[in-house]
Design a protein around this motif. Sequence first.
Motif, PDB file in Angstrom:
ATOM      1  N   GLN A  14       0.832  -1.207   0.000  1.00 11.99           N
ATOM      2  CA  GLN A  14       0.000   0.000   0.000  1.00 11.99           C
ATOM      3  C   GLN A  14       0.867   1.256   0.000  1.00 11.99           C
ATOM      4  O   GLN A  14       0.577   2.214  -0.716  1.00 11.99           O
ATOM      5  N   ILE A  15       1.895   1.249   0.806  1.00  8.84           N
ATOM      6  CA  ILE A  15       2.799   2.409   0.875  1.00  8.84           C
ATOM      7  C   ILE A  15       3.504   2.611  -0.467  1.00  8.84           C
ATOM      8  O   ILE A  15       3.578   3.728  -0.987  1.00  8.84           O
ATOM      9  N   THR A  16       4.003   1.536  -1.035  1.00  7.62           N
ATOM     10  CA  THR A  16       4.721   1.627  -2.310  1.00  7.62           C
ATOM     11  C   THR A  16       3.805   2.123  -3.416  1.00  7.62           C
ATOM     12  O   THR A  16       4.147   3.059  -4.147  1.00  7.62           O
ATOM     13  N   LYS A  17       2.648   1.524  -3.540  1.00  2.26           N
ATOM     14  CA  LYS A  17       1.694   1.938  -4.578  1.00  2.26           C
ATOM     15  C   LYS A  17       1.307   3.398  -4.391  1.00  2.26           C
ATOM     16  O   LYS A  17       1.274   4.167  -5.352  1.00  2.26           O
ATOM     17  N   SER A  18       1.049   3.796  -3.175  1.00  2.88           N
ATOM     18  CA  SER A  18       0.646   5.176  -2.904  1.00  2.88           C
ATOM     19  C   SER A  18       1.766   6.157  -3.216  1.00  2.88           C
ATOM     20  O   SER A  18       1.525   7.228  -3.786  1.00  2.88           O
ATOM     21  N   LEU A  19       2.987   5.798  -2.861  1.00  3.83           N
ATOM     22  CA  LEU A  19       4.110   6.689  -3.153  1.00  3.83           C
ATOM     23  C   LEU A  19       4.299   6.848  -4.666  1.00  3.83           C
ATOM     24  O   LEU A  19       4.499   7.960  -5.154  1.00  3.83           O
ATOM     25  N   LEU A  20       4.198   5.759  -5.386  1.00  7.25           N
ATOM     26  CA  LEU A  20       4.332   5.842  -6.847  1.00  7.25           C
ATOM     27  C   LEU A  20       3.212   6.686  -7.451  1.00  7.25           C
ATOM     28  O   LEU A  20       3.452   7.479  -8.371  1.00  7.25           O
ATOM     29  N   ASP A  21       2.003   6.548  -6.934  1.00  7.21           N
ATOM     30  CA  ASP A  21       0.883   7.368  -7.410  1.00  7.21           C
ATOM     31  C   ASP A  21       1.116   8.847  -7.102  1.00  7.21           C
ATOM     32  O   ASP A  21       0.901   9.718  -7.957  1.00  7.21           O
ATOM     33  N   LEU A  22       1.570   9.134  -5.892  1.00  6.71           N
ATOM     34  CA  LEU A  22       1.822  10.524  -5.506  1.00  6.71           C
ATOM     35  C   LEU A  22       2.976  11.128  -6.308  1.00  6.71           C
ATOM     36  O   LEU A  22       2.946  12.321  -6.638  1.00  6.71           O
ATOM     37  N   LEU A  23       3.971  10.319  -6.637  1.00  6.61           N
ATOM     38  CA  LEU A  23       5.097  10.809  -7.436  1.00  6.61           C
ATOM     39  C   LEU A  23       4.672  11.224  -8.839  1.00  6.61           C
ATOM     40  O   LEU A  23       5.334  12.046  -9.474  1.00  6.61           O
ATOM     41  N   GLN A  24       3.584  10.661  -9.314  1.00  8.73           N
ATOM     42  CA  GLN A  24       3.056  11.061 -10.619  1.00  8.73           C
ATOM     43  C   GLN A  24       2.629  12.531 -10.588  1.00  8.73           C
ATOM     44  O   GLN A  24       2.668  13.218 -11.606  1.00  8.73           O
ATOM     45  N   MET A  25       2.233  12.999  -9.402  1.00  8.68           N
ATOM     46  CA  MET A  25       1.685  14.345  -9.266  1.00  8.68           C
ATOM     47  C   MET A  25       2.662  15.369  -8.723  1.00  8.68           C
ATOM     48  O   MET A  25       2.533  16.554  -9.007  1.00  8.68           O
ATOM     49  N   LYS A  26       3.623  14.926  -7.893  1.00  8.24           N
ATOM     50  CA  LYS A  26       4.535  15.909  -7.296  1.00  8.24           C
ATOM     51  C   LYS A  26       5.873  15.302  -6.937  1.00  8.24           C
ATOM     52  O   LYS A  26       6.023  14.083  -6.880  1.00  8.24           O
ATOM     53  N   GLU A  27       6.825  16.189  -6.686  1.00 13.40           N
ATOM     54  CA  GLU A  27       8.188  15.798  -6.314  1.00 13.40           C
ATOM     55  C   GLU A  27       8.180  15.048  -4.980  1.00 13.40           C
ATOM     56  O   GLU A  27       7.321  15.289  -4.135  1.00 13.40           O
ATOM     57  N   LEU A  28       9.178  14.215  -4.775  1.00 14.31           N
ATOM     58  CA  LEU A  28       9.278  13.437  -3.544  1.00 14.31           C
ATOM     59  C   LEU A  28       9.330  14.340  -2.317  1.00 14.31           C
ATOM     60  O   LEU A  28       8.661  14.077  -1.321  1.00 14.31           O
ATOM     61  N   THR A  37       0.855   8.264   4.125  1.00 14.87           N
ATOM     62  CA  THR A  37       0.116   7.299   4.955  1.00 14.87           C
ATOM     63  C   THR A  37      -1.390   7.469   4.782  1.00 14.87           C
ATOM     64  O   THR A  37      -2.120   6.478   4.808  1.00 14.87           O
ATOM     65  N   SER A  38      -1.829   8.681   4.560  1.00 18.54           N
ATOM     66  CA  SER A  38      -3.254   8.917   4.329  1.00 18.54           C
ATOM     67  C   SER A  38      -3.697   8.267   3.017  1.00 18.54           C
ATOM     68  O   SER A  38      -4.726   7.599   2.955  1.00 18.54           O
ATOM     69  N   LEU A  58      11.319   3.508  -2.224  1.00 23.46           N
ATOM     70  CA  LEU A  58      11.740   3.396  -3.620  1.00 23.46           C
ATOM     71  C   LEU A  58      12.926   2.448  -3.776  1.00 23.46           C
ATOM     72  O   LEU A  58      12.974   1.661  -4.723  1.00 23.46           O
ATOM     73  N   LYS A  59      13.869   2.501  -2.849  1.00 20.22           N
ATOM     74  CA  LYS A  59      15.018   1.588  -2.903  1.00 20.22           C
ATOM     75  C   LYS A  59      14.555   0.143  -2.812  1.00 20.22           C
ATOM     76  O   LYS A  59      15.028  -0.717  -3.564  1.00 20.22           O
ATOM     77  N   PHE A  98       8.026   3.305 -14.773  1.00 19.87           N
ATOM     78  CA  PHE A  98       8.616   3.499 -13.451  1.00 19.87           C
ATOM     79  C   PHE A  98       9.965   4.208 -13.552  1.00 19.87           C
ATOM     80  O   PHE A  98      10.224   5.171 -12.828  1.00 19.87           O
ATOM     81  N   TYR A  99      10.829   3.740 -14.449  1.00 26.17           N
ATOM     82  CA  TYR A  99      12.156   4.340 -14.553  1.00 26.17           C
ATOM     83  C   TYR A  99      12.094   5.759 -15.109  1.00 26.17           C
ATOM     84  O   TYR A  99      12.875   6.619 -14.694  1.00 26.17           O
ATOM     85  N   LEU A 100      11.178   6.012 -16.026  1.00 23.10           N
ATOM     86  CA  LEU A 100      11.003   7.386 -16.508  1.00 23.10           C
ATOM     87  C   LEU A 100      10.524   8.301 -15.381  1.00 23.10           C
ATOM     88  O   LEU A 100      10.945   9.452 -15.291  1.00 23.10           O
ATOM     89  N   LEU A 101       9.660   7.792 -14.529  1.00 22.72           N
ATOM     90  CA  LEU A 101       9.205   8.563 -13.372  1.00 22.72           C
ATOM     91  C   LEU A 101      10.388   8.897 -12.468  1.00 22.72           C
ATOM     92  O   LEU A 101      10.535  10.042 -12.026  1.00 22.72           O
TER      93      LEU A 101
END
Length: 171
Positions: A14-28, A37-38, A58-59, A98-101
Amino acid sequence: MEDKRLKNTHVKLQITKSLLDLLQMKELKAISISDLTSTAQVSRVSFYRNYDEKEDVLKEYLYKLIDSWYKEYQDSGGTSEDELLGSLFGHFSKNRDFYLLLSQRKLFYLLKEILKELFGPKPEYPNFGAYVAAYFSYGLFGWIEEWFARGMQETSEEMTLLLKNRDLNKK
């Protein structure tokens, strides 16, 4: 004990999927742990039980991707450098989004650490062997990073040939 591990796996997914989704929209750096977490619908405690920082998510994902590729390559019976490179560039093409992101979010440096671990110098290597391994791992990273920075215009097969031939004047 098994239930706890499965629950932990679910939390990590859940954390990984959410982080990848959020990275689509904004910088880390613009993603807070609370945002993460939300979005993941897990507690902050769950995050910190599994990770020290967002980069660790991500690592871990990168390690899983590269480890999966490496096991597939070993199972294929490939033995030459050309087969290794072709397989690796194929992996990057397969996981292009993923790698382009990572590249777009200036997080590609995370891949360098993994390539160095996999192909770089080891303490037991003699000096010359360590230098050659460092040259290979950092050089390979440079090729991959530049390929992504240029939008992956060449196919994985073309990249393998370019690297094999080291034709630096190719346009």
